[in-house]
Design a protein around this motif. Structure first.
Motif, mmCIF file in Angstrom:
data_model
loop_
_atom_site.group_PDB
_atom_site.id
_atom_site.type_symbol
_atom_site.label_atom_id
_atom_site.label_comp_id
_atom_site.label_asym_id
_atom_site.label_seq_id
_atom_site.Cartn_x
_atom_site.Cartn_y
_atom_site.Cartn_z
ATOM 1 N N GLY A 55 -9.568 4.007 -11.689
ATOM 2 C CA GLY A 55 -8.712 2.949 -10.838
ATOM 3 C C GLY A 55 -7.736 2.974 -9.713
ATOM 4 O O GLY A 55 -7.290 3.020 -9.384
ATOM 5 N N GLU A 56 -8.157 3.784 -9.020
ATOM 6 C CA GLU A 56 -8.606 4.222 -7.447
ATOM 7 C C GLU A 56 -7.920 3.304 -6.921
ATOM 8 O O GLU A 56 -7.463 3.687 -5.839
ATOM 9 N N ARG A 57 -8.830 2.329 -6.756
ATOM 10 C CA ARG A 57 -9.745 1.100 -5.802
ATOM 11 C C ARG A 57 -7.803 0.788 -6.442
ATOM 12 O O ARG A 57 -7.234 -0.251 -5.777
ATOM 13 N N GLU A 58 -7.329 0.171 -7.704
ATOM 14 C CA GLU A 58 -5.855 -0.641 -8.055
ATOM 15 C C GLU A 58 -5.725 -0.109 -7.379
ATOM 16 O O GLU A 58 -4.313 -0.525 -6.778
ATOM 17 N N VAL A 59 -4.695 1.023 -7.050
ATOM 18 C CA VAL A 59 -3.651 1.586 -6.994
ATOM 19 C C VAL A 59 -3.733 1.609 -5.320
ATOM 20 O O VAL A 59 -2.470 1.154 -4.327
ATOM 21 N N VAL A 60 -4.587 1.459 -4.404
ATOM 22 C CA VAL A 60 -4.771 0.676 -3.428
ATOM 23 C C VAL A 60 -4.668 -0.641 -3.355
ATOM 24 O O VAL A 60 -3.429 -0.842 -2.182
ATOM 25 N N GLY A 61 -5.037 -1.127 -3.684
ATOM 26 C CA GLY A 61 -4.663 -2.127 -3.974
ATOM 27 C C GLY A 61 -2.945 -2.964 -4.213
ATOM 28 O O GLY A 61 -2.533 -3.696 -3.797
ATOM 29 N N ALA A 62 -2.578 -1.907 -4.951
ATOM 30 C CA ALA A 62 -1.428 -2.188 -5.075
ATOM 31 C C ALA A 62 -0.279 -2.013 -3.978
ATOM 32 O O ALA A 62 0.468 -2.204 -3.981
ATOM 33 N N PHE A 63 -0.822 -0.614 -3.519
ATOM 34 C CA PHE A 63 -0.363 -0.303 -2.366
ATOM 35 C C PHE A 63 -0.199 -2.202 -1.130
ATOM 36 O O PHE A 63 0.907 -2.486 -0.532
ATOM 37 N N HIS A 64 -1.770 -2.437 -0.752
ATOM 38 C CA HIS A 64 -1.396 -3.247 -0.318
ATOM 39 C C HIS A 64 -0.424 -4.788 -0.668
ATOM 40 O O HIS A 64 -0.282 -5.684 -0.487
ATOM 41 N N ALA A 65 -0.548 -4.957 -1.800
ATOM 42 C CA ALA A 65 0.343 -6.208 -2.842
ATOM 43 C C ALA A 65 2.080 -5.978 -1.949
ATOM 44 O O ALA A 65 2.896 -6.834 -1.810
ATOM 45 N N GLU A 66 2.227 -4.395 -2.394
ATOM 46 C CA GLU A 66 3.947 -4.601 -1.553
ATOM 47 C C GLU A 66 3.653 -3.896 -0.154
ATOM 48 O O GLU A 66 4.717 -4.787 0.448
#
Length: 268
Positions: A55-66
């Motif tokens: 799920g690491e890339r998903e977390v990075v994606g969450a950062f970009h969403a914020e």
């Protein structure tokens, strides 16, 4: 979300006291500093625990969403350790994994004497000199953007000083700040150091130790501090300086990031 890390808890206390906002999403916090959007560790997400493997890339994606306009990625995790597989996953996503040491002290050993003036920053020229120092020691391609960031950080610290939370000390050579350290209260009896910086041409002269000692004495004698908190890289020179002053390792702080405009991939 209850933050257990002393490093992140003191970080958040100073950020919110100087104008940053913290949004609690249950599993993570979103920290924003609208007045200084290029401040990497003023605009980040803090996870309560590492993501499930994969799920690491998903977390990075969450950062970009914020932070859709951010050109950096900064993610903290409120645990001291990261499994090798998770670390590898974040590295594959383009992040550097940094586990810093959080050190504490209740008293300080005196440093060696230095041939320089050590005092709090007072004037606008003092603070601008500190901004120039910060830009000089950072290996970034865009010096002007870093000066903008450094000046914005100065404004945040000055707000903490105006609130009576602490001060920033500088070591002056020819009226220029060549080494500096700040300390601010975060909760009753606790004071946290911020951004200890020394110009590369003035290192190994005892100047950083002098700045940290002066700031620490100020906190112990005038701010009611009983515990001083400072954070350092395990493999840097600074941690040895802090240990010689009397700081001892207390915990670990887990940070992951990707920087923009940096010749290296590490942030300070």
């Amino acid at each position: 979300m209850d933050v257990t890390s002393l490093g992140f808890r003191t970080d958040l206390a100073l950020l919110t006291a100087s104008g940053s906002t913290v949004e609690d999403r249950g599993t993570h916090l979103v920290v924003r500093t609208p007045a200084n959007p290029t401040y990497h560790w003023g605009n980040f997400i803090l996870l309560a625990e590492p993501p499930v493997l994969g799920g690491e890339r998903e977390v990075v994606g969450a950062f970009h969403a914020e932070f859709p306009d951010a050109r950096h990625v900064s993610i903290g995790i409120d645990t001291p350790d990261l499994a090798p597989e998770s670390s590898a996953g974040f590295e594959a996503a383009g992040l550097v994994v940094d586990v810093a040491a959080v050190l504490t002290a209740s008293a300080l050993q005196p440093p060696r004497d230095v041939d320089a003036e050590v005092r709090p920053l007072r004037s606008a020229s003092d603070w601008e000199s500190r901004a120039r120092l910060s830009a000089a020691i950072e290996e970034r391609d865009d010096v002007e953007s870093h000066l903008t960031f450094a000046r914005g950080r100065n404004v945040q610290e000055q707000a903490l000083i105006d609130a009576g939370r602490g001060t920033r000390f500088g070591v002056f050579v020819d009226n220029e700040v060549v080494s500096t350290a700040a300390v601010f209260t975060t909760e009753e009896g606790v004071a946290r150091f911020q951004s200890v910086e020394t110009h590369t041409a003035h290192r190994r002269k005892g100047l950083a130790a002098a700045a940290v000692h002066a700031a620490g004495r100020h906190a112990l004698e005038h701010l009611g501090a009983r515990t001083l908190v400072i954070v350092a890289d395990d493999d840097g020179e600074a941690i040895g300086i802090y240990r010689r002053l009397g700081f001892a390792d207390t915990e670990r702080q887990l940070m992951l990031e990707r920087r923009h405009g940096d010749r290296s991939s590490l942030d300070g």
